[in-house]
Design a protein around this motif. Sequence first.
Motif, PDB file in Angstrom:
ATOM      1  N   ALA A  21       0.965  -1.169  -0.037  1.00 48.89           N
ATOM      2  CA  ALA A  21      -0.012   0.162   0.018  1.00 48.89           C
ATOM      3  C   ALA A  21       0.833   1.361   0.031  1.00 48.89           C
ATOM      4  CB  ALA A  21      -0.868  -0.046   1.153  1.00 48.89           C
ATOM      5  N   ALA A  22       1.988   1.297   0.864  1.00 49.90           N
ATOM      6  CA  ALA A  22       2.827   2.411   0.822  1.00 49.90           C
ATOM      7  C   ALA A  22       3.494   2.595  -0.480  1.00 49.90           C
ATOM      8  CB  ALA A  22       3.818   2.237   2.109  1.00 49.90           C
ATOM      9  N   TYR A  23       4.058   1.530  -1.062  1.00 51.77           N
ATOM     10  CA  TYR A  23       4.675   1.582  -2.332  1.00 51.77           C
ATOM     11  C   TYR A  23       3.815   1.987  -3.556  1.00 51.77           C
ATOM     12  CZ  TYR A  23       8.367   0.269  -5.767  1.00 51.77           C
ATOM     13  OH  TYR A  23       9.267   0.219  -6.546  1.00 51.77           O
ATOM     14  N   PHE A  24       2.496   1.599  -3.450  1.00 50.42           N
ATOM     15  CA  PHE A  24       1.542   2.070  -4.474  1.00 50.42           C
ATOM     16  C   PHE A  24       1.244   3.670  -4.144  1.00 50.42           C
ATOM     17  CE2 PHE A  24      -3.022   2.693  -5.681  1.00 50.42           C
ATOM     18  CZ  PHE A  24      -2.922   2.214  -7.249  1.00 50.42           C
ATOM     19  N   ALA A  25       1.088   4.041  -3.058  1.00 50.77           N
ATOM     20  CA  ALA A  25       0.687   5.153  -2.743  1.00 50.77           C
ATOM     21  C   ALA A  25       2.198   6.123  -3.097  1.00 50.77           C
ATOM     22  CB  ALA A  25       0.570   5.444  -1.188  1.00 50.77           C
ATOM     23  N   LEU A  26       3.168   5.844  -2.871  1.00 51.60           N
ATOM     24  CA  LEU A  26       4.492   6.741  -3.255  1.00 51.60           C
ATOM     25  C   LEU A  26       4.448   6.699  -4.715  1.00 51.60           C
ATOM     26  CD1 LEU A  26       7.025   5.435  -0.566  1.00 51.60           C
ATOM     27  CD2 LEU A  26       5.854   7.832  -0.850  1.00 51.60           C
ATOM     28  N   CYS A  27       4.152   5.583  -5.459  1.00 55.63           N
ATOM     29  CA  CYS A  27       4.180   5.603  -6.979  1.00 55.63           C
ATOM     30  C   CYS A  27       3.424   6.682  -7.476  1.00 55.63           C
ATOM     31  CB  CYS A  27       3.967   4.165  -7.620  1.00 55.63           C
ATOM     32  SG  CYS A  27       5.509   3.314  -7.345  1.00 55.63           S
ATOM     33  N   GLY A  28       2.116   6.629  -6.789  1.00 54.91           N
ATOM     34  CA  GLY A  28       0.784   7.465  -7.357  1.00 54.91           C
ATOM     35  C   GLY A  28       1.502   9.301  -6.955  1.00 54.91           C
ATOM     36  N   CYS A  29       2.236   9.351  -5.975  1.00 48.08           N
ATOM     37  CA  CYS A  29       2.727  10.697  -5.721  1.00 48.08           C
ATOM     38  C   CYS A  29       3.979  11.337  -6.674  1.00 48.08           C
ATOM     39  CB  CYS A  29       3.477  10.555  -4.387  1.00 48.08           C
ATOM     40  SG  CYS A  29       1.923  10.735  -3.101  1.00 48.08           S
ATOM     41  N   VAL A  30       4.683  10.279  -7.307  1.00 45.25           N
ATOM     42  CA  VAL A  30       5.689  10.835  -8.261  1.00 45.25           C
ATOM     43  C   VAL A  30       5.069  10.970  -9.539  1.00 45.25           C
ATOM     44  CG1 VAL A  30       7.973  10.119  -9.316  1.00 45.25           C
ATOM     45  CG2 VAL A  30       7.198   9.429  -6.978  1.00 45.25           C
ATOM     46  N   ALA A  31       5.286  12.201 -10.135  1.00 44.34           N
ATOM     47  CA  ALA A  31       4.987  12.339 -11.394  1.00 44.34           C
ATOM     48  C   ALA A  31       5.907  11.921 -12.401  1.00 44.34           C
ATOM     49  CB  ALA A  31       4.868  13.951 -11.547  1.00 44.34           C
ATOM     50  N   PHE A  32       5.908  11.134 -13.334  1.00 40.06           N
ATOM     51  CA  PHE A  32       6.823  10.655 -14.102  1.00 40.06           C
ATOM     52  C   PHE A  32       7.436  11.523 -15.218  1.00 40.06           C
ATOM     53  CE2 PHE A  32       9.067   8.159 -17.572  1.00 40.06           C
ATOM     54  CZ  PHE A  32       9.645   7.368 -17.203  1.00 40.06           C
ATOM     55  N   THR A  33       8.838  12.065 -15.324  1.00 38.87           N
ATOM     56  CA  THR A  33       9.419  12.781 -16.377  1.00 38.87           C
ATOM     57  C   THR A  33      10.557  12.041 -16.682  1.00 38.87           C
ATOM     58  OG1 THR A  33      10.658  14.012 -14.637  1.00 38.87           O
ATOM     59  CG2 THR A  33       8.398  14.745 -15.029  1.00 38.87           C
ATOM     60  N   PRO A  34      11.071  12.546 -17.855  1.00 39.93           N
ATOM     61  CA  PRO A  34      12.331  11.829 -18.461  1.00 39.93           C
ATOM     62  C   PRO A  34      13.488  11.962 -17.230  1.00 39.93           C
ATOM     63  CG  PRO A  34      11.450  13.211 -20.338  1.00 39.93           C
ATOM     64  CD  PRO A  34      10.498  13.420 -18.985  1.00 39.93           C
ATOM     65  N   ARG A  35      13.577  13.226 -16.630  1.00 46.74           N
ATOM     66  CA  ARG A  35      14.512  13.296 -15.567  1.00 46.74           C
ATOM     67  C   ARG A  35      14.324  12.332 -14.318  1.00 46.74           C
ATOM     68  NH1 ARG A  35      15.434  18.814 -12.090  1.00 46.74           N
ATOM     69  NH2 ARG A  35      17.295  18.227 -11.216  1.00 46.74           N
ATOM     70  N   VAL A  36      13.210  12.099 -13.959  1.00 46.61           N
ATOM     71  CA  VAL A  36      12.834  11.104 -12.953  1.00 46.61           C
ATOM     72  C   VAL A  36      12.813   9.791 -13.430  1.00 46.61           C
ATOM     73  CG1 VAL A  36      10.704  10.225 -11.631  1.00 46.61           C
ATOM     74  CG2 VAL A  36      11.018  12.617 -11.726  1.00 46.61           C
ATOM     75  N   GLY A  37      12.666   9.314 -14.849  1.00 47.90           N
ATOM     76  CA  GLY A  37      12.994   8.006 -15.122  1.00 47.90           C
ATOM     77  C   GLY A  37      14.539   7.813 -15.098  1.00 47.90           C
ATOM     78  N   VAL A  38      15.188   8.737 -15.436  1.00 42.42           N
ATOM     79  CA  VAL A  38      16.740   8.515 -15.235  1.00 42.42           C
ATOM     80  C   VAL A  38      17.164   8.361 -14.029  1.00 42.42           C
ATOM     81  CG1 VAL A  38      19.086   9.397 -15.656  1.00 42.42           C
ATOM     82  CG2 VAL A  38      17.395   9.373 -17.215  1.00 42.42           C
ATOM     83  N   LEU A  39      16.563   9.229 -13.191  1.00 42.32           N
ATOM     84  CA  LEU A  39      17.297   9.061 -11.539  1.00 42.32           C
ATOM     85  C   LEU A  39      16.441   7.638 -10.767  1.00 42.32           C
ATOM     86  CD1 LEU A  39      15.948  12.758 -10.332  1.00 42.32           C
ATOM     87  CD2 LEU A  39      18.176  11.874 -10.151  1.00 42.32           C
ATOM     88  N   TRP A  40      15.227   7.284 -11.268  1.00 42.82           N
ATOM     89  CA  TRP A  40      14.992   5.910 -10.804  1.00 42.82           C
ATOM     90  C   TRP A  40      15.634   4.831 -11.317  1.00 42.82           C
ATOM     91  CZ3 TRP A  40      13.229   4.985  -6.654  1.00 42.82           C
ATOM     92  CH2 TRP A  40      12.565   3.675  -6.153  1.00 42.82           C
ATOM     93  N   THR A  41      16.166   4.948 -12.519  1.00 46.45           N
ATOM     94  CA  THR A  41      16.896   3.752 -13.306  1.00 46.45           C
ATOM     95  C   THR A  41      18.114   3.800 -12.597  1.00 46.45           C
ATOM     96  OG1 THR A  41      15.516   4.167 -15.191  1.00 46.45           O
ATOM     97  CG2 THR A  41      17.918   3.042 -15.228  1.00 46.45           C
ATOM     98  N   LEU A  42      18.767   4.886 -12.313  1.00 47.88           N
ATOM     99  CA  LEU A  42      20.189   4.894 -11.539  1.00 47.88           C
ATOM    100  C   LEU A  42      19.834   4.484 -10.169  1.00 47.88           C
ATOM    101  CD1 LEU A  42      21.542   8.277 -13.211  1.00 47.88           C
ATOM    102  CD2 LEU A  42      22.635   5.960 -13.675  1.00 47.88           C
ATOM    103  N   ALA A  43      19.008   4.626  -9.546  1.00 43.04           N
ATOM    104  CA  ALA A  43      18.731   4.430  -8.291  1.00 43.04           C
ATOM    105  C   ALA A  43      18.561   2.948  -7.989  1.00 43.04           C
ATOM    106  CB  ALA A  43      17.578   5.211  -7.657  1.00 43.04           C
ATOM    107  N   LEU A  44      17.828   2.347  -9.022  1.00 48.72           N
ATOM    108  CA  LEU A  44      17.672   0.930  -8.987  1.00 48.72           C
ATOM    109  C   LEU A  44      19.033   0.363  -9.079  1.00 48.72           C
ATOM    110  CD1 LEU A  44      14.281   0.479 -10.538  1.00 48.72           C
ATOM    111  CD2 LEU A  44      14.718   0.512  -8.117  1.00 48.72           C
ATOM    112  N   VAL A  45      19.660   0.732  -9.913  1.00 44.67           N
ATOM    113  CA  VAL A  45      21.213   0.044 -10.388  1.00 44.67           C
ATOM    114  C   VAL A  45      21.888   0.149  -9.214  1.00 44.67           C
ATOM    115  CG1 VAL A  45      23.112   0.316 -11.666  1.00 44.67           C
ATOM    116  CG2 VAL A  45      21.027   0.237 -12.904  1.00 44.67           C
TER     117      VAL A  45
END
Length: 153
Positions: A21-45
């Motif tokens: 539930a927390a993960y889903f709520a946080l995902c709903g709070c993040v506005a996906f942009t190309p910059r956020v996509g790069v940040l999240w990809t780097l974070a997962l790596v």
Amino acid sequence: EILKDPHCGAFAVIRLCSYFAAYFALCGCVAFTPRVGVLWTLALVGERALSGLAVATFPLAKNTGLAHTFATAADRVRVRQVLAALCAMLAVGLTALGGWALVLAAGCVFARYYVVAKKQFGGVTGDLAGWFLQKCEIWMLAALAACQWLGVL
């Protein structure tokens, strides 16, 4: 007849549902942009590189299991060097893109991982490595959502 898994208690199920539930709520709070996509990809790596670094660096809790197999099959010194360099490069990249809060969150979770693994378990296990990945991911996602909410990103 109701099927029951004796290895999973009620509080484990409650905790798991709360995590989702927390993960889903946080995902709903993040506005996906190309910059956020790069940040999240780097974070997962980065979190996976930190997990590998922990297996190669932290003491092992037991002489069996997947973490032990990976740790003993590899050249631990070389693995530490490569993963530490990768973590540093990813941290620089994340910070350059404005993701300093994700780096801070990952660093705090990594430090907590070391303390918990050593104090409560005597070292790292494969299960603890998975626990670290889940904790690190949700805290970095929370940092990402907070940065967007505060207007930092």
